[in-house]
Design a protein around this motif. Sequence first.
Motif, PDB file in Angstrom:
ATOM      1  N   ILE A  40      64.045   3.157 -14.959  1.00 36.06           N
ATOM      2  CA  ILE A  40      63.860   3.514 -13.675  1.00 36.06           C
ATOM      3  C   ILE A  40      63.932   2.327 -12.806  1.00 36.06           C
ATOM      4  N   ASP A  41      63.641   0.884 -13.203  1.00 33.95           N
ATOM      5  CA  ASP A  41      63.843  -0.280 -12.431  1.00 33.95           C
ATOM      6  C   ASP A  41      65.342  -0.287 -12.053  1.00 33.95           C
ATOM      7  N   TYR A  42      66.323  -0.241 -12.955  1.00 36.43           N
ATOM      8  CA  TYR A  42      67.453  -0.308 -12.705  1.00 36.43           C
ATOM      9  C   TYR A  42      67.981   0.674 -11.548  1.00 36.43           C
ATOM     10  N   TYR A  43      67.774   2.094 -11.666  1.00 38.41           N
ATOM     11  CA  TYR A  43      68.325   2.961 -10.627  1.00 38.41           C
ATOM     12  C   TYR A  43      67.417   2.532  -9.277  1.00 38.41           C
ATOM     13  N   THR A  44      66.017   2.133  -9.368  1.00 38.01           N
ATOM     14  CA  THR A  44      65.403   1.768  -7.989  1.00 38.01           C
ATOM     15  C   THR A  44      66.202   0.615  -7.303  1.00 38.01           C
ATOM     16  N   ARG A  45      66.481  -0.153  -8.071  1.00 43.84           N
ATOM     17  CA  ARG A  45      67.068  -1.377  -7.719  1.00 43.84           C
ATOM     18  C   ARG A  45      68.876  -1.140  -6.936  1.00 43.84           C
ATOM     19  N   ILE A  46      69.182  -0.589  -7.642  1.00 40.57           N
ATOM     20  CA  ILE A  46      70.774  -0.004  -7.530  1.00 40.57           C
ATOM     21  C   ILE A  46      70.779   0.881  -6.316  1.00 40.57           C
ATOM     22  N   ALA A  47      69.701   1.527  -6.073  1.00 40.98           N
ATOM     23  CA  ALA A  47      69.968   2.623  -5.171  1.00 40.98           C
ATOM     24  C   ALA A  47      70.714   2.696  -3.834  1.00 40.98           C
ATOM     25  N   PRO A  48      70.513   1.331  -3.216  1.00 41.78           N
ATOM     26  CA  PRO A  48      71.069   1.131  -1.932  1.00 41.78           C
ATOM     27  C   PRO A  48      72.649   1.450  -1.895  1.00 41.78           C
ATOM     28  N   VAL A  49      73.191   1.236  -3.144  1.00 44.14           N
ATOM     29  CA  VAL A  49      74.921   1.281  -3.433  1.00 44.14           C
ATOM     30  C   VAL A  49      75.056   2.391  -3.974  1.00 44.14           C
ATOM     31  N   LEU A  50      74.101   3.099  -4.815  1.00 47.72           N
ATOM     32  CA  LEU A  50      74.325   4.341  -5.645  1.00 47.72           C
ATOM     33  C   LEU A  50      74.094   5.405  -4.851  1.00 47.72           C
ATOM     34  N   LEU A  51      73.202   5.484  -3.948  1.00 45.40           N
ATOM     35  CA  LEU A  51      72.924   6.807  -3.284  1.00 45.40           C
ATOM     36  C   LEU A  51      74.007   7.323  -2.359  1.00 45.40           C
ATOM     37  N   VAL A 107      70.553  17.893  -5.747  1.00 44.26           N
ATOM     38  CA  VAL A 107      71.347  16.987  -4.730  1.00 44.26           C
ATOM     39  C   VAL A 107      70.539  15.848  -4.316  1.00 44.26           C
ATOM     40  N   VAL A 108      70.973  14.651  -4.965  1.00 44.67           N
ATOM     41  CA  VAL A 108      70.072  13.597  -4.633  1.00 44.67           C
ATOM     42  C   VAL A 108      70.375  12.790  -3.326  1.00 44.67           C
ATOM     43  N   GLU A 109      69.455  12.829  -2.405  1.00 38.35           N
ATOM     44  CA  GLU A 109      69.698  12.381  -1.013  1.00 38.35           C
ATOM     45  C   GLU A 109      68.732  11.224  -0.872  1.00 38.35           C
ATOM     46  N   GLU A 110      67.532  10.903  -1.804  1.00 36.46           N
ATOM     47  CA  GLU A 110      66.781   9.865  -1.273  1.00 36.46           C
ATOM     48  C   GLU A 110      66.384   9.071  -2.918  1.00 36.46           C
ATOM     49  N   LEU A 111      65.552   8.185  -2.614  1.00 37.70           N
ATOM     50  CA  LEU A 111      65.205   7.221  -3.714  1.00 37.70           C
ATOM     51  C   LEU A 111      64.337   8.011  -4.730  1.00 37.70           C
ATOM     52  N   ALA A 112      63.354   8.812  -3.985  1.00 41.53           N
ATOM     53  CA  ALA A 112      62.321   9.449  -4.757  1.00 41.53           C
ATOM     54  C   ALA A 112      63.129  10.528  -5.787  1.00 41.53           C
TER      55      ALA A 112
END
Length: 295
Positions: A40-51, A107-112
């Motif tokens: 969860i920590d990884y996906y939270t921190r990588i979100a700006p480039v992943l989303l 559809v993943v649109e946001e960090l949550a």
Amino acid sequence: MTRGEAAKEVAVRVEGRVLKLTNLDKVLYPDFGFSKGEVIDYYTRIAPVLLPHLRDRPVTTKRYPNGVGGKWFFEKNAPEHRPDWVRTVRLDSPGSSKGNETVNYVVVEELATLVWLANLAALELHVPQWTVGPRGGKRDPDLLVFDLDPGAPATVVECCRVAELVRTVLDDDGVDSWAKTSGNKGMQVYAYAPAKDTAEYAKAVARRLARERPELVVSSMAKAQRTGKVLIDWSQNNPAKTTVAPYSLRAREKPAVSTPVTWDEVEECEVVEDLVFTADEVLERVEAAGELFGG
């Protein structure tokens, strides 16, 4: 959330959304000691480039509730117990969903939403090369992908040589391209869709390179032909298929990531380890060099 945080259940607020996270100390990568909290920590921190690579793309997940050594399953349909703020889109079934006529994709649109999926042990995120509109209409493919799959004893090193060949063909056609590792054994080369029928275009490139470099490249799925060579899997451009998303974790012995790489790194790759990156390493790469994927 901090690395190593452990609790059976904890409520967190993610950009205004309240989620309950469970079993954060459960180890999902036993050989590496990598827990669900760290996923969860990884996906939270990588979100700006992943989303941006997930936005408007129906996602298919691979879930590993008991870790990478346990039973896993693909999930296309959005879980019934999802929060009401998770965006979904109902589309015709691609033909592989147990007879269902439609699939209700996340559809993943946001960090949550990303954090919610990570809490479900959805380690891998796979998306198609097309998007949906604001009302759920399916658009034409906007991406072209060449999935390079090595047949042992070939490795990602041979994939790099084939990636360079693919890049040359695309360059000749005036098409910019970029590359990423699969996070498994191979890699992918992407471009913005240069033709209406991306599958036919990709097939033509694959067959051309198989004719020109038969000692290195195959375009046929037949495994008997692939020993020591690299399959250019053009069929990933079929609208019914998906490819692992950039920055997605992979369910390997270690928390490897499908990692964007530079063409210099592709050209300089001489051993497999040159292009194997774990979650922590990818976070460091992004912090140092920023986004490397997308032309």
